[in-house]
Scaffold this active site. Structure first.
Site, mmCIF file in Angstrom:
data_model
loop_
_atom_site.group_PDB
_atom_site.id
_atom_site.type_symbol
_atom_site.label_atom_id
_atom_site.label_comp_id
_atom_site.label_asym_id
_atom_site.label_seq_id
_atom_site.Cartn_x
_atom_site.Cartn_y
_atom_site.Cartn_z
ATOM 1 N N PRO A 2 0.115 -9.413 -2.084
ATOM 2 C CG PRO A 2 0.029 -11.781 -1.976
ATOM 3 C CD PRO A 2 -1.128 -10.370 -2.053
ATOM 4 C CD GLU A 3 4.959 -5.140 -2.837
ATOM 5 O OE1 GLU A 3 5.992 -4.761 -3.381
ATOM 6 O OE2 GLU A 3 4.209 -4.172 -2.018
#
Length: 287
Positions: A2-3
């Site tokens: 996840p960013e």
């Protein structure tokens, strides 16, 4: 992994469930995730009120009334789910991944009002730790981070200054968390394509008009992705199980061989590997 937009989506889901509530008890179902849990982890959380839930780059920050902050990182497959008075918001189906398996519920937070928050992490690459909130500026991870890509400190002028003299490719530089915090492979590829900048371009050649354009497009990509709830590719879902939808707007990421979406461009999306990461781009319009 996840960013920033995905982690921000998770933060927004956790706020109404935990912010302002007291943690009554914490079940820690194994001794470690990526790293061992801090000494007396459950005891230091029990009885504490969550005053705020913040985010810095890809990290969640749970501010406690004890003067400590719990930092959490989702790793590759970490997910939070929320149960309120018997109603469970379970992660739904993912694009390439199965629903969360309860056997991977490694940490369970039990809070006031019948709220139960479960942290599920099959790969156990996430982590949680506690540190004095007052020491955040010197924290080993947080203290070295660059500005947020949609914050006031991030601008074309800043990029021009920080990239001056750097010989690394611009794609590699933008993934450096000390330059800009929270950017990852997906959104760097997308921003570079919007800006018409080749991922191979030497960072020192960016200052000036290119830097202004790139800063604008990085900001726009991040804001649009947050509004879309992030991107669901493998393991990401928000706290209510909803998928992110920004992947439906990808211009280049994972679109090898597709026609370039830039108006008037006749190129197609190509792939190369930089610093061990795949990069998708159009060699016709990204220079």
């Amino acid at each position: 992994m996840p960013e920033l937009p995905e982690v921000e989506t998770v933060r927004r889901g956790l706020v109404p469930a935990l912010e302002g509530r007291r943690i009554l008890a914490v079940d820690v179902n194994r001794p470690n995730l990526r790293y061992p849990f801090p000494e007396r982890f459950a005891a230091r959380l029990a009885g504490r009120r969550v005053e705020a839930i913040d985010r810095r780059a890809k990290y969640l920050l749970f501010r406690l009334d004890s003067g400590e902050t719990m930092i959490g990182h989702l790793g590759m497959s970490g997910r939070f789910s929320i149960e309120v008075e018997g109603e469970v918001a379970q992660p739904g189906d993912f694009v390439h991944a199965a629903p969360a398996n309860p056997k991977h519920d490694h940490v369970v937070f039990r809070a006031e009002g019948g709220v139960v928050v479960r942290y599920n992490d099959p790969r156990r690459f996430g982590y949680m730790e506690l540190f004095p909130t007052a020491d955040e500026a010197s924290h080993k991870t947080l203290g070295a981070l660059g500005p947020e890509p949609h914050g006031n400190e991030f601008s074309g002028a800043y990029l021009g200054e920080v990239l001056a003299g750097r010989r690394t490719p611009i794609k590699t530089a933008l993934l450096d968390q000390s330059i800009v915090a929270g950017l990852g492979n997906i959104y760097v590829c997308e921003a570079l394509h919007r800006s018409g900048i080749s991922p191979r371009r030497v960072s020192a050649s960016i200052p000036g008009a290119r830097a202004e354009r790139l800063a604008r497009d990085v900001r726009d990509v991040i804001v649009e992705a947050i509004e879309a709830g992030g991107s669901s590719l493998k393991d990401f879902a928000s706290t209510d199980g909803a998928l992110g939808y920004f992947q439906h707007g990808f211009r280049v990421y994972d679109r090898l061989g597709a026609p370039c979406p830039t108006p008037g461009c006749v190129g197609e999306i190509q792939r190369l590997v930089q610093s061990g990461r795949s990069t998708w781009f159009c060699s016709s319009c990204q220079r």
